[in-house]
Design a protein around this motif. Structure first.
Motif, PDB file in Angstrom:
ATOM      1  N   ALA A  19       0.829  -1.209   0.000  1.00 46.93           N
ATOM      2  CA  ALA A  19       0.000   0.000   0.000  1.00 46.93           C
ATOM      3  C   ALA A  19       0.862   1.258   0.000  1.00 46.93           C
ATOM      4  CB  ALA A  19      -0.935  -0.002   1.213  1.00 46.93           C
ATOM      5  N   LEU A  20       1.919   1.269   0.797  1.00 43.21           N
ATOM      6  CA  LEU A  20       2.805   2.438   0.848  1.00 43.21           C
ATOM      7  C   LEU A  20       3.535   2.634  -0.475  1.00 43.21           C
ATOM      8  CD1 LEU A  20       4.247   2.082   4.459  1.00 43.21           C
ATOM      9  CD2 LEU A  20       2.620   3.817   3.633  1.00 43.21           C
ATOM     10  N   LEU A  21       3.994   1.549  -1.060  1.00 43.75           N
ATOM     11  CA  LEU A  21       4.651   1.656  -2.368  1.00 43.75           C
ATOM     12  C   LEU A  21       3.682   2.186  -3.423  1.00 43.75           C
ATOM     13  CD1 LEU A  21       6.772  -1.618  -2.368  1.00 43.75           C
ATOM     14  CD2 LEU A  21       7.648   0.733  -2.389  1.00 43.75           C
ATOM     15  N   THR A  22       2.448   1.736  -3.367  1.00 47.40           N
ATOM     16  CA  THR A  22       1.437   2.220  -4.306  1.00 47.40           C
ATOM     17  C   THR A  22       1.179   3.709  -4.109  1.00 47.40           C
ATOM     18  OG1 THR A  22       0.386   0.048  -4.455  1.00 47.40           O
ATOM     19  CG2 THR A  22      -0.972   1.956  -5.044  1.00 47.40           C
ATOM     20  N   ARG A  23       1.067   4.120  -2.853  1.00 50.17           N
ATOM     21  CA  ARG A  23       0.759   5.517  -2.537  1.00 50.17           C
ATOM     22  C   ARG A  23       1.902   6.465  -2.887  1.00 50.17           C
ATOM     23  NH1 ARG A  23      -3.195   7.437   0.347  1.00 50.17           N
ATOM     24  NH2 ARG A  23      -3.621   5.432   1.328  1.00 50.17           N
ATOM     25  N   HIS A  24       3.150   6.010  -2.732  1.00 53.44           N
ATOM     26  CA  HIS A  24       4.293   6.912  -2.866  1.00 53.44           C
ATOM     27  C   HIS A  24       5.102   6.722  -4.139  1.00 53.44           C
ATOM     28  CE1 HIS A  24       3.533   8.572   1.051  1.00 53.44           C
ATOM     29  NE2 HIS A  24       3.476   7.354   1.560  1.00 53.44           N
TER      30      HIS A  24
END
Length: 146
Positions: A19-24
């Motif tokens: 999720a963090l990789l997707t968001r950033h």
């Protein structure tokens, strides 16, 4: 009970990382079947379906089959079902069964996926889950042989 907590924390950590990789980043890393993969990988780490080759092979084959089928005959319920059947057959025949990956041909149809879908989110996310799962398994067993 301690093992259950650790499994849950690692599964949640894998999804949080995706999720963090997707968001950033400008790359999507998240698809719903990864939740089921995280459960299997961290709760049943010794199962053959959680081996890295099964995760990577299952997701890659299912994505290729799903996108190809959608490209050949878009918006066909029959073709979507046949893509799923072919993905299951192919994973079993090649010894790379990973049950959550069977959802990918359906997802390819529902999202009208393009060829880039195969690399991201599918392959990119599968690599992250496989690496985290292998690290987790090594941590538990102290070995890398499977």
């Amino acid at each position: 009970m301690k093992h259950h907590l650790i499994s849950g924390l690692f599964a949640g950590s894998a999804i949080l990382l995706l999720a963090l990789l997707t968001r950033h980043t400008e790359v999507g890393f998240m698809i719903a079947p990864f939740g089921a993969s995280a459960f299997l990988v961290f709760a049943f780490s010794e199962s053959p379906v959680t081996r890295p080759r099964n995760i990577l092979g299952g997701y890659l084959l299912s994505a290729l089959i799903g996108v190809t089928a959608h490209w050949l005959l878009p918006d066909s319920d029959l073709m979507m079902a046949l893509a799923l059947a072919l993905a299951v057959f192919t994973m079993l025949s090649l010894g790379v069964a990973h049950p959550p990956a069977a959802g990918v041909p359906i997802l390819a149809y529902l999202t009208h996926a393009s060829w880039s879908f195969v690399l991201a989110p599918v392959l990119a996310g599968a690599v992250i889950i496989a690496l985290m799962g292998e690290g987790y398994r090594r941590m538990l067993t102290g070995t890398r042989d499977r």
